[in-house]
Design a protein around this motif. Sequence first.
Motif, short mmCIF file in Angstrom:
data_model
loop_
_atom_site.label_atom_id
_atom_site.label_comp_id
_atom_site.label_asym_id
_atom_site.label_seq_id
_atom_site.Cartn_x
_atom_site.Cartn_y
_atom_site.Cartn_z
N ASP A 137 139.82 160.06 73.56
CA ASP A 137 140.52 159.50 75.03
C ASP A 137 141.80 160.71 75.32
O ASP A 137 141.96 161.12 76.57
N LYS B 276 139.11 172.43 90.79
CA LYS B 276 138.32 171.41 90.10
C LYS B 276 137.30 172.05 89.91
O LYS B 276 136.55 172.21 89.49
N TYR C 100 148.93 170.07 86.36
CA TYR C 100 147.94 170.18 87.86
C TYR C 100 147.13 170.24 86.94
O TYR C 100 146.44 169.27 87.36
N LYS D 132 145.82 169.89 84.05
CA LYS D 132 145.64 168.37 83.28
C LYS D 132 145.81 167.09 84.28
O LYS D 132 144.64 166.57 83.33
N GLY D 133 145.88 166.85 85.41
CA GLY D 133 145.86 166.11 86.15
C GLY D 133 144.98 166.57 86.96
O GLY D 133 143.98 164.30 86.45
N LEU D 134 144.14 166.74 86.98
CA LEU D 134 143.02 167.53 87.50
C LEU D 134 141.95 167.34 86.29
O LEU D 134 140.67 165.58 87.04
N ALA E 95 141.93 164.78 84.43
CA ALA E 95 142.62 163.38 84.02
C ALA E 95 141.21 162.69 84.70
O ALA E 95 140.59 161.21 84.58
N GLY E 96 141.76 163.14 86.02
CA GLY E 96 140.88 162.56 87.43
C GLY E 96 138.94 162.87 87.00
O GLY E 96 138.17 162.70 87.88
N MET E 97 138.95 163.57 86.00
CA MET E 97 137.38 164.79 85.46
C MET E 97 136.87 163.47 84.16
O MET E 97 135.45 163.86 84.24
N LYS E 98 137.77 162.37 84.23
CA LYS E 98 136.45 162.05 82.45
C LYS E 98 135.61 160.71 82.86
O LYS E 98 135.76 160.42 84.00
#
Length: 285
Positions: free
Chosen positions: A34, A240, A276, A278-280, A282-285
């Motif tokens: 994580d 993405k 940007y 890194k944020g994408l 984070a939403g793909m975990k």
Amino acid sequence: MTTFSRRQLIKAAAFASVVPTVPLMSFASATAADADPWLGLKVGVATYTLRELPIEEAIKGVKRVGLKYVSIKNVKNHIDVSHSSEERKQRAGMFRDAGLVPLSVGNVSMRTGEADIRKAFEYARDIGVPTIVCAPSLDAIPILDKMVKEFDIKLAIHNHGPEDKGFFPSPFDVMRAVEKFDKRIGLCIDVGHTARAGVDPADSILKCQERLYDLHMKDISALGDRNTPIEGGRGILDSKSILAAILKIKYQGLVGFEYEKDAKDPVPGLAESVGYVKGLLAGMK
């Protein structure tokens, strides 16, 4: 750093007491997974991004955006083919002493005959990288086949979009040219140039995965014959889907940010692009 609420800790302790056969390491391993914002990808910087900066400032720039992997550009500011063998090794040591990990060099032109191609391989050997990102001519490929066998260094041929007529506009042009040669000759997919060549970058990643050895991550503001670099997330690329394709194939090469805008002051735009992506993820975990 991951933190846990009191309730989460109590639940974890209760679970461990009920199921004592579960190793404590499994909980730590999940926490470590994580904590990796890159989901196992080797995300770094192609130092062409920092080409106008001296090597010391380029190293600081990579570290400022929180990355550790690099593809070193062959310019005199960083490490060049024109440097002596000792200079190359000393300068490569500067990256490593700063905690950075060189994974490739380039983009190195390989269009001027066997002697110069050999110098490029010696250059990569001195720096100690497994891969050369390159831009050869079609008739140089038999020479490249000979060199990868001699040096055991992979080649990642870089596609350069629709203006690269007669060479390699898209990744599929590279694949067609190299498919009969040693598998150490492969690709560096530049996602921006690929889109401008009329090819979906994510689709090319999936279809060329067998020989994908390096990748340039970026964004562009428009399609067409002119390169229009822009900060990640401000442009038109579907980053993405590109990341999803990279993760799907379990890609282990360099995902190198190549931010080509603002050559005199690239770090702010590079940092925005890194954040940007890194944020994408984070939403793909």
